[in-house]
Scaffold this active site. Structure first.
Site, PDB file in Angstrom:
ATOM      1  N   LYS A  22       0.852  -1.205   0.000  1.00 14.29           N
ATOM      2  CA  LYS A  22       0.000   0.000   0.000  1.00 14.29           C
ATOM      3  C   LYS A  22       0.882   1.248   0.000  1.00 14.29           C
ATOM      4  O   LYS A  22       0.670   2.172  -0.784  1.00 14.29           O
ATOM      5  CB  LYS A  22      -0.888   0.005   1.231  1.00 14.29           C
ATOM      6  CG  LYS A  22      -1.582   1.339   1.509  1.00 14.29           C
ATOM      7  CD  LYS A  22      -2.473   1.317   2.730  1.00 14.29           C
ATOM      8  CE  LYS A  22      -1.761   1.614   4.004  1.00 14.29           C
ATOM      9  NZ  LYS A  22      -1.439   3.020   4.259  1.00 14.29           N
ATOM     10  N   ASN A  23       1.893   1.260   0.862  1.00 18.33           N
ATOM     11  CA  ASN A  23       2.676   2.489   1.059  1.00 18.33           C
ATOM     12  C   ASN A  23       3.721   2.721  -0.018  1.00 18.33           C
ATOM     13  O   ASN A  23       4.425   3.726   0.002  1.00 18.33           O
ATOM     14  CB  ASN A  23       3.310   2.481   2.452  1.00 18.33           C
ATOM     15  CG  ASN A  23       2.250   2.654   3.530  1.00 18.33           C
ATOM     16  OD1 ASN A  23       1.089   2.951   3.227  1.00 18.33           O
ATOM     17  ND2 ASN A  23       2.621   2.433   4.772  1.00 18.33           N
ATOM     18  N   CYS A 117      -5.201  12.377  12.313  1.00 16.06           N
ATOM     19  CA  CYS A 117      -5.963  11.122  12.382  1.00 16.06           C
ATOM     20  C   CYS A 117      -5.802  10.586  13.798  1.00 16.06           C
ATOM     21  O   CYS A 117      -5.178  11.219  14.652  1.00 16.06           O
ATOM     22  CB  CYS A 117      -5.463  10.125  11.332  1.00 16.06           C
ATOM     23  SG  CYS A 117      -3.819   9.527  11.687  1.00 16.06           S
ATOM     24  N   ARG A 122      -0.194  14.654  12.399  1.00 15.48           N
ATOM     25  CA  ARG A 122       0.234  14.421  11.016  1.00 15.48           C
ATOM     26  C   ARG A 122       0.456  15.722  10.218  1.00 15.48           C
ATOM     27  O   ARG A 122      -0.137  15.955   9.179  1.00 15.48           O
ATOM     28  CB  ARG A 122      -0.750  13.527  10.278  1.00 15.48           C
ATOM     29  CG  ARG A 122      -1.203  12.281  10.986  1.00 15.48           C
ATOM     30  CD  ARG A 122      -0.126  11.242  11.175  1.00 15.48           C
ATOM     31  NE  ARG A 122       0.349  10.640   9.965  1.00 15.48           N
ATOM     32  CZ  ARG A 122      -0.217   9.577   9.366  1.00 15.48           C
ATOM     33  NH1 ARG A 122      -1.305   9.060   9.889  1.00 15.48           N
ATOM     34  NH2 ARG A 122       0.307   9.065   8.265  1.00 15.48           N
ATOM     35  N   ASP A 307       4.867   0.924  11.976  1.00 10.88           N
ATOM     36  CA  ASP A 307       3.688   0.216  11.443  1.00 10.88           C
ATOM     37  C   ASP A 307       3.588  -1.218  11.926  1.00 10.88           C
ATOM     38  O   ASP A 307       2.598  -1.897  11.650  1.00 10.88           O
ATOM     39  CB  ASP A 307       3.696   0.231   9.909  1.00 10.88           C
ATOM     40  CG  ASP A 307       3.418   1.612   9.367  1.00 10.88           C
ATOM     41  OD1 ASP A 307       3.568   1.813   8.148  1.00 10.88           O
ATOM     42  OD2 ASP A 307       3.074   2.506  10.166  1.00 10.88           O
ATOM     43  N   ARG A 399      -8.596  -0.596   4.575  1.00 16.01           N
ATOM     44  CA  ARG A 399      -7.745   0.382   3.883  1.00 16.01           C
ATOM     45  C   ARG A 399      -6.373  -0.215   3.590  1.00 16.01           C
ATOM     46  O   ARG A 399      -5.699   0.189   2.658  1.00 16.01           O
ATOM     47  CB  ARG A 399      -7.561   1.627   4.767  1.00 16.01           C
ATOM     48  CG  ARG A 399      -8.838   2.376   5.027  1.00 16.01           C
ATOM     49  CD  ARG A 399      -8.576   3.650   5.754  1.00 16.01           C
ATOM     50  NE  ARG A 399      -7.520   4.415   5.093  1.00 16.01           N
ATOM     51  CZ  ARG A 399      -7.032   5.549   5.566  1.00 16.01           C
ATOM     52  NH1 ARG A 399      -7.471   6.038   6.706  1.00 16.01           N
ATOM     53  NH2 ARG A 399      -6.093   6.203   4.923  1.00 16.01           N
TER      54      ARG A 399
END
Ligand code: EPZ
Length: 420
Positions: A22-23, A117, A122, A307, A399
């Site tokens: 994803k990243n 978030c 952020r 993460d 997500r």
């Protein structure tokens, strides 16, 4: 709103294929805006965030062709819209990554200011300061970042105050079309930044120092065609490995790059796992043993990734012994601890440190996900709990994890999606 029902305890055993990162996919899709030609991107994961980024490119007027495997062909040279709207940015902060490419290729960009978030405020100040150093004029108006530059951006020597993945990516993308040389000091070295740099080089960018903390970019007039395969998702792979360790199981993850997970594999060995590593696979076997508690201290790559913190917090809550988890990247990323304590975990938080006493078994309970990796950690906790765990707000998990319940079911987990 759907929920995930996990009936524990479950021991994970078997093989699982890892999806694209994803990243890495998100910045690479944004970087396609830099090309005069046509780029083809494969191995994109089927995730809500990837769909949102594709929607954003559509919004900008990009010509897109998507095949049934989510292989995508993008032609962005003739776009006529330069605004990333609030409705999209509020659902995915990574939309900010179109700022640098739009500015560098089209001289203008209007991106809704991304909010914070659950895990932190952020900010994007380092993104904006870097782009201003390249010659952009930036103002904030009505909740939007309005960026423009008269002619081409100009190369600059940029020192990042903090290691920022997104900031490095935005500045790197913009610098590929700037006039002259840009040097980015204290650049992020995450594998996803390296993957983006390789994609940019494939389009014709001139970048040296890839993978190091000093990136040197010599701007070119234009970028062209390329075919590119997104790297495997190291965090998805790490999540399945930790889940296997927490449940005393035996799992082989395939289509993964072991070199992107060295700090995580070291911690799994410290926890008592027997690991075997191939060129594109990793197998973990606990031989039925309970994991040993391991201390975690998150920091920028190549140190232990933030993460993976929540997942190891879950493993430590059922491990042998006591441990500390120090979160240094985000100010509120220990938030999942409160839900785990409702399942019988013994975790105390002081500042940015969690103090964990491993317990024999957790107890299933209804819990609420707060962010992507926290939701994965609650699934792991549910696998290690006696009884049923019902995880709410699983849109967070969708997500970042492709078909997580199907992949977990294949490994023997009793997990299914249930309507509200
Ligand atoms: C990327 O977020 C990842 N997201 C995050 O993954 C990951 O946790 C994070 O990098 C750290 O590795 C994507 O790649 C889409 P940062 P990013 O800029 O770029 C501060 C997940 O779960 N900072 O490296 O937003 C910031 O507050 C997600 O997949 C500034 O102060 O992270 C944080 O404390 C979550 N000013 C630190 O730097 C800035 O301008 C690192 O943030 C930018 C960042």
């Amino acid at each position: 709103m759907e929920k995930l029902l996990i009936s524990g305890p479950s021991r994970l055993e078997g093989e699982v294929r890892i999806s694209g990162s994803k990243n890495s996919a998100l910045p690479i899709l944004a970087a396609s805006l830099l090309s005069e030609g046509t780029v083809r991107i494969s191995n994109l994961p089927h995730l809500n965030d990837v769909t949102t980024m594709i929607d954003l490119l559509n919004c900008l007027g990009v010509e897109l062709l998507i095949d049934e495997k989510l292989g995508i062909e993008i032609h962005a040279a003739k776009i006529d819209e330069f605004t990333a709207p609030y409705e999209l940015v509020k659902t995915m902060r990574a939309s900010i990554l179109v700022l640098g490419p739009l500015l560098a290729h089209f001289g203008q960009a209007r991106v809704s200011f991304p909010g914070g978030c659950a895990i932190g405020s952020r900010p994007v100040d380092l993104h904006l300061r870097g782009l201003e150093a390249l010659g952009a004029t930036i103002k904030i108006d009505g909740g939007y970042i309005e960026a423009s530059c008269e002619n081409r951006l100009r190369g600059a020597h940029i020192f990042l105050d903090k290691v920022t993945v997104g900031g490095t990516e935005n500045i790197l993308m913009a610098a590929t079309l700037a006039e002259g040389r840009t040097i980015i000091e204290n650049a992020a070295r995450e594998p996803e930044v390296v993957d983006l740099a390789h994609f940019l080089v494939a389009m014709g960018a001139k970048i040296e120092g890839i993978g190091s903390a000093t990136l040197i970019i010599d701007g070119v007039e234009k970028l062209g065609d390329c075919d590119y395969k997104v790297m495997p998702d190291r965090i998805e792979a790490g999540t399945f490995l930790v889940a296997a360790a927490a449940t005393r199981g035996r799992v082989k993850v395939k289509d993964v790059d072991p070199s992107s997970l060295e700090s995580v594999l070291a911690k799994l060995e410290e926890a008592g796992a027997t690991l075997e590593v191939g060129s594109d696979w990793i197998s973990l076997d606990m031989e039925g043993r309970k994991p040993k508690a391991v201390d975690i201290h998150t920091a920028p790559y190549p140190a232990f990734p933030t993460d993976m913190q929540a997942q190891f917090t879950a493993m430590n809550s059922v491990a042998e012994g006591v441990s500390t988890v120090v979160e240094t990247i985000f100010e509120n990323r220990l938030i999942q601890v409160h839900e785990m304590n409702r399942m019988g975990a013994e975790i105390k938080i002081e500042g940015n440190t969690a103090f964990i006493v491993g317990t024999e078994m957790l107890t299933g309970a209804p819990v609420m996900a707060t962010d992507l990796r926290a939701s994965a950690s609650l699934v792991i906790a549910g696998l290690c709990a006696q009884g049923d765990t019902l995880v709410d707000r699983i849109y967070h998990i969708d997500r970042g994890y492709e078909c997580i319940e199907e992949k977990m079911q294949l490994l023997g987990a009793r997990i299914r999606r249930v309507p509200d």
